[in-house]
Design an enzyme around this catalytic site. Structure first.
Site, PDB file in Angstrom:
ATOM      1  N   MET A 105      -8.073   8.575  10.051  1.00 53.75           N
ATOM      2  CA  MET A 105      -8.686   9.402   8.718  1.00 53.75           C
ATOM      3  C   MET A 105      -9.502  10.628   8.840  1.00 53.75           C
ATOM      4  O   MET A 105     -10.466  10.623   8.285  1.00 53.75           O
ATOM      5  CB  MET A 105      -9.449   8.299   8.144  1.00 53.75           C
ATOM      6  N   ASP A 145       1.106  -1.126   0.015  1.00 51.33           N
ATOM      7  CA  ASP A 145       0.127   0.020   0.020  1.00 51.33           C
ATOM      8  C   ASP A 145       0.762   1.280   0.131  1.00 51.33           C
ATOM      9  O   ASP A 145       2.057   1.236   0.312  1.00 51.33           O
ATOM     10  CB  ASP A 145      -0.724   0.142   1.122  1.00 51.33           C
ATOM     11  N   LYS A 187      -3.846   2.969  -3.204  1.00 59.21           N
ATOM     12  CA  LYS A 187      -4.925   3.999  -3.836  1.00 59.21           C
ATOM     13  C   LYS A 187      -4.673   5.284  -3.435  1.00 59.21           C
ATOM     14  O   LYS A 187      -4.230   5.877  -2.307  1.00 59.21           O
ATOM     15  CB  LYS A 187      -6.221   3.454  -2.916  1.00 59.21           C
TER      16      LYS A 187
HETATM   17  C1  LIG Z   1      -6.625   3.486   6.000  1.00 55.79           C
HETATM   18  S1  LIG Z   1      -6.267   3.832   7.648  1.00 55.79           S
HETATM   19  C2  LIG Z   1      -5.113   2.519   7.837  1.00 55.79           C
HETATM   20  C3  LIG Z   1      -4.997   2.259   9.248  1.00 55.79           C
HETATM   21  C4  LIG Z   1      -3.876   1.084   9.489  1.00 55.79           C
HETATM   22  N1  LIG Z   1      -4.250  -0.134   9.153  1.00 55.79           N
HETATM   23  C5  LIG Z   1      -3.545   1.232  11.073  1.00 55.79           C
HETATM   24  O1  LIG Z   1      -3.730   0.036  11.744  1.00 55.79           O
HETATM   25  O2  LIG Z   1      -2.659   2.014  11.498  1.00 55.79           O
HETATM   26  C6  LIG Z   1      -5.198   4.940   7.285  1.00 55.79           C
HETATM   27  C7  LIG Z   1      -5.077   6.213   8.632  1.00 55.79           C
HETATM   28  O3  LIG Z   1      -4.309   5.751   9.634  1.00 55.79           O
HETATM   29  C8  LIG Z   1      -3.831   6.526  10.294  1.00 55.79           C
HETATM   30  N2  LIG Z   1      -2.214   6.347  10.108  1.00 55.79           N
HETATM   31  C9  LIG Z   1      -1.619   5.470   9.546  1.00 55.79           C
HETATM   32  N3  LIG Z   1      -0.208   5.639   9.517  1.00 55.79           N
HETATM   33  C10 LIG Z   1      -0.011   6.816  10.457  1.00 55.79           C
HETATM   34  C11 LIG Z   1       1.078   7.183  10.799  1.00 55.79           C
HETATM   35  N4  LIG Z   1       2.329   7.001  10.778  1.00 55.79           N
HETATM   36  N5  LIG Z   1       0.857   8.382  11.663  1.00 55.79           N
HETATM   37  C12 LIG Z   1      -0.451   8.686  12.137  1.00 55.79           C
HETATM   38  N6  LIG Z   1      -1.496   8.230  11.607  1.00 55.79           N
HETATM   39  C13 LIG Z   1      -1.430   7.012  10.860  1.00 55.79           C
HETATM   40  C14 LIG Z   1      -4.313   8.020   9.631  1.00 55.79           C
HETATM   41  O4  LIG Z   1      -5.336   8.281  10.356  1.00 55.79           O
HETATM   42  C15 LIG Z   1      -4.750   7.517   8.327  1.00 55.79           C
HETATM   43  O5  LIG Z   1      -5.516   8.189   7.534  1.00 55.79           O
END
Ligand SMILES: C[S@@+](CC[C@H](N)C(=O)[O-])C[C@H]1O[C@@H](n2cnc3c(N)ncnc32)[C@H](O)[C@@H]1O
Length: 254
Positions: A169, A33, A55
């Site tokens: 998100m 991803d 995506k």
């Molecule tokens: C589609 S979701 C996926 C979440 C992922 N599966 C997880 O467990 O962290 C994507 C969201 O995860 C959060 N996110 C992912 N990586 C991040 C990071 N390094 N720092 C802060 N928020 C993060 C944000 O809110 C982002 O919009």
């Protein structure tokens, strides 16, 4: 002939599990991803086929169908396929849907949990999502709910939950989050932390209140933490003494 749904954690390669590293080194194919850190992709074997299925905002709505097709195709043709996802595959990662598609196609699936940003982002900012006497639980939600979901999120109930709220998100929904939680009964002065790109070299932490949240510029990927614990970092000594004092005054320090 197994597709491993593997959590890549929040970004820092050192937060990968031992199992994730081993599978990356063995994989014939890695399907990854957009949010997966390039340093993690470098752990794959030189012969592995690397398939970027990230995506992008505004991408066509059949993107998930195309990813499923790729997974089924590679799952039929190769012994070890790694489907690498940011954080944990089963936390807002569509890992559940992909597992069902693969199983329906008769392909073995295994899940390797990763450290979700819901925990790692607050932790990277020095925020414990639970803390004795201050927060007895935490609730993780998306601010970007599927419009076809069977049950709508109840923002009033979230406001009344008494738990730390961890919101994923939410970058483009800060005004909605602020409005709904204040309408639901949270004080406008409730602390909020916005943790961007946690555990990566571009990590950034902003602190505000619910009332101030819409004024911030919030960039993807960011995790929002709402509640008393969001005011401080326990990694700073002055904060520890402040939190300990509040805790003792509440009379629950036993
Ligand atoms: C589609 S979701 C996926 C979440 C992922 N599966 C997880 O467990 O962290 C994507 C969201 O995860 C959060 N996110 C992912 N990586 C991040 C990071 N390094 N720092 C802060 N928020 C993060 C944000 O809110 C982002 O919009």
């Amino acid at each position: 002939m197994t597709v491993h749904l593997v959590g890549a954690g929040p970004g820092d390669p050192e937060l990968l599990t031992v199992k994730a590293v081993r599978l990356l080194e063995q994989a014939d194919v890695v399907v990854y991803d957009r949010l997966v850190d390039p340093r993690i992709l470098e752990l794959a074997a030189p012969w592995a086929e690397m398939v970027d299925v990230g995506k992008r905002p505004g991408a066509p709505s059949d993107a998930q169908a195309r990813i499923n097709e790729i997974l089924v195709d590679r799952g039929r043709r190769f012994d070890c396929v790694v489907r690498l996802k940011g954080g944990d595959p089963f936390v807002f990662g569509r890992g559940g849907e992909e597992a069902l598609e693969l199983r329906a196609a008769g392909i073995e699936v295994a899940e390797v949990p990763g450290i979700t940003s819901a925990i790692a982002a607050p932790a990277a900012a020095g925020i414990p999502v639970t803390m004795r006497g201050i927060s007895s639980g935490f609730t993780v939600v998306t601010a970007h709910q599927d419009p076809h979901a069977d049950r709508r999120l109840d923002w009033d109930a979230l406001a009344q939950s008494g738990t730390t709220l961890v919101i994923l998100m939410g970058a483009s929904r800060t005004a909605m989050i602020s409005d709904r939680l204040i309408q639901g009964g949270l004080e406008p002065t409730t602390p909020v932390a916005v943790v961007h790109a946690a555990t990566t070299t571009t990590q950034d932490v902003q602190r505000t209140t619910l009332a101030g949240l819409p004024e911030l510029t919030v960039v993807n990927p960011s995790t929002l933490v709402v509640g008393a614990v969001a005011a401080q970092s326990v990694l700073d000594l002055p904060a520890i003494s402040r939190l300990t004092t509040d805790f003792t005054q509440e009379g629950t320090n036993r």
